[in-house]
Design a protein around this motif. Structure first.
Motif, mmCIF file in Angstrom:
data_model
loop_
_atom_site.group_PDB
_atom_site.id
_atom_site.type_symbol
_atom_site.label_atom_id
_atom_site.label_comp_id
_atom_site.label_asym_id
_atom_site.label_seq_id
_atom_site.Cartn_x
_atom_site.Cartn_y
_atom_site.Cartn_z
ATOM 1 N N SER A 1 -14.082 -27.555 8.716
ATOM 2 C CA SER A 1 -12.709 -27.996 9.138
ATOM 3 C C SER A 1 -12.861 -28.062 10.574
ATOM 4 O O SER A 1 -11.697 -28.614 11.078
ATOM 5 C CB SER A 1 -11.852 -26.708 8.712
ATOM 6 O OG SER A 1 -11.848 -25.622 9.528
ATOM 7 N N ALA B 1 -11.199 -33.800 3.770
ATOM 8 C CA ALA B 1 -10.839 -32.896 2.732
ATOM 9 C C ALA B 1 -11.650 -33.089 1.551
ATOM 10 O O ALA B 1 -12.141 -32.358 0.667
ATOM 11 C CB ALA B 1 -9.441 -33.099 2.273
ATOM 12 N N LEU C 1 -8.442 -26.419 1.548
ATOM 13 C CA LEU C 1 -7.248 -27.376 1.710
ATOM 14 C C LEU C 1 -5.976 -27.064 2.812
ATOM 15 O O LEU C 1 -6.030 -27.717 3.788
ATOM 16 C CB LEU C 1 -6.565 -27.951 0.598
ATOM 17 C CG LEU C 1 -7.891 -28.730 -0.404
ATOM 18 C CD1 LEU C 1 -7.183 -29.274 -1.692
ATOM 19 C CD2 LEU C 1 -8.277 -30.131 0.514
ATOM 20 N N LEU D 1 -7.636 -26.854 6.215
ATOM 21 C CA LEU D 1 -7.890 -28.346 6.840
ATOM 22 C C LEU D 1 -6.432 -29.023 7.359
ATOM 23 O O LEU D 1 -6.427 -29.490 8.362
ATOM 24 C CB LEU D 1 -8.389 -29.312 5.747
ATOM 25 C CG LEU D 1 -9.822 -29.236 5.485
ATOM 26 C CD1 LEU D 1 -10.233 -30.037 4.328
ATOM 27 C CD2 LEU D 1 -10.502 -29.769 6.543
ATOM 28 N N THR E 1 -8.713 -36.389 8.274
ATOM 29 C CA THR E 1 -8.518 -34.985 7.594
ATOM 30 C C THR E 1 -8.757 -35.270 6.261
ATOM 31 O O THR E 1 -9.211 -34.268 5.442
ATOM 32 C CB THR E 1 -7.222 -34.406 8.098
ATOM 33 O OG1 THR E 1 -7.366 -34.343 9.393
ATOM 34 C CG2 THR E 1 -7.065 -32.984 7.592
#
Lengths: 267, 267
Positions: free
Chosen positions: A118, A31, A62, A65, A27
């Motif tokens: 995402s 990002a 963000l 995510l 992740t």
């Protein structure tokens, strides 16, 4: 070409490691790409004179995510509220007041460069070892490489004025390569009805990757740019490399989750 | 003013009947509003010279409404794919090729005038008799009426250059009226922690209604329009009446479903 190969030889091991480790490692790596890609998108948009709400979109992307990682079942509802926030945030801009285009391009940025990619987090989380994500990436790679070399050798018919270098022959061969990889992956992973599900998966990934690529070309063409940025030597900007993954992320996730794993939530 | 009252006296019973009947009756009544509102939105956008993919958005908005009715658990995933379709559909437009604005305003149209109001279908389906939807509407009506009359009598401070007739005093009193209705509704329906949940609900509905209203004003202001249309005598266009419900729909649905009914899907 040599700068391209050098960059790839550094980046590919990093990508493979992030896929293998999964979880927050993946992740966080994603990002970084999402933030860089979104900054490029907003640079393109600003060249048209629009003033999107860039920092809010970056923060919300963000957040989305993190939600995909922590509470994937809340991600879709969170996007609805995030999209609403982006729209209303522009109400408070003065001198000059925001326009429809400022609002629309902000929402497009959040959707296209934040929310769609995402879904790779959920795709990675579907299995323990990242095979499903790796298969998705392998289909995209097969499609890109197939279209590039076959298109160079045999491409005659231009595919679309949006992206003058692409040919129909390249697109057909790229998609065929993606289908073959999908078929092989489905057999190896023992998907139910694997010849059918493998072909459909390879086709969906090949086509959605190509469409993602063309969508970014449309945006660049609109502002008269060749590459979206020059971050990776020989590869243009992040978006030039990552565009194939954008539409593919939700398509591959929902196909595997709903159809292959049979988790379509019908009553 | 008399045309306004006459229109209202025809429309209010229709709205109440649709809420009472629920199910497909409500969804179809909402579909009429969504189609008319989206056509108005695209008319506004075309005045700026953009060429959004109107028919596809209308078809997808109706599909999303049907999915909200039939398989609400699939609605969010369906929006992701619908938004992707809207983006890629513009790749196939020639002479002249589509622009970033065409794509961005198409997505905004699908999101703002199609997907957000579709949550009213899920809100109506939460209980058998439509009390929760009626309470939401009552909060919006209280906010609108409160802001209108109190703003007219005591309004001094302009709220925002976007909508010159709105005053801070009107907005504060309107939101207070929404909170009072929310509080009364929460008590009547026996919500758990009702003083708190009622106040928060009234506040959320009042604020999201006001923001929806201002968002539409921003769009109209951008193209130099007073009303979005002239469909309802004395009320301007559909969007002029329906704008308060757009952001409120998902906000009210998720607040009631997750917080009041305690169905927040956490592991």
């Amino acid at each position: 070409m040599s700068a391209r190969i050098l960059s790839a030889s550094v980046l590919i091991p990093v990508v493979l490691l992030a896929i293998y480790l999964g979880g927050w490692f993946f992740t966080l790596a994603l990002a970084v790409l999402v933030v860089l890609g979104q900054i490029e998108f907003f640079e393109i948009v600003r060249r048209k004179g629009y003033r999107p709400t860039e920092n809010l979109c970056l923060g919300l992307s963000l957040t989305l995510l993190a939600i995909q990682q922590l509470y994937p079942q809340l991600a879709n509802g969170a996007f609805v509220l995030a999209g609403g926030l982006v729209c209303v945030s522009l109400l408070f801009r003065r001198q000059p007041p925001a326009t429809i285009s400022d609002m629309a391009t902000s929402l497009l940025g959040l959707f296209y460069t934040g929310y769609l990619p995402s879904f790779l987090v959920q795709l990675r989380a579907l299995d323990g070892l990242g095979y499903l994500l790796l298969l998705t990436f392998a289909c995209i790679w097969a499609s890109d490489i197939g279209a590039f070399f076959f298109g160079k050798a045999f491409g005659r018919t231009p595919l679309t004025p949006i992206s003058p270098k692409k040919t129909v022959e390249g697109a057909i061969f790229g998609t065929t390569a993606s289908i073959l990889v999908g078929l092989a992956g489905a057999a190896l992973l023992g998907w139910s009805l694997w010849p059918l599900t493998g072909v459909v998966f390879g086709l969906l990934v090949g086509v959605s990757g190509l469409l993602g690529d063309l969508t970014e070309s449309l945006m660049k063409r609109d502002v008269g740019l060749k590459d979206a940025g020059n971050l990776i030597p020989g590869h243009g900007g992040i978006l030039d490399r990552a565009d194939s993954y954008i539409f593919t992320a939700p398509v591959a996730f929902y196909f595997i989750d709903f159809i292959v794993l049979g988790r379509l939530p019908l009553p």
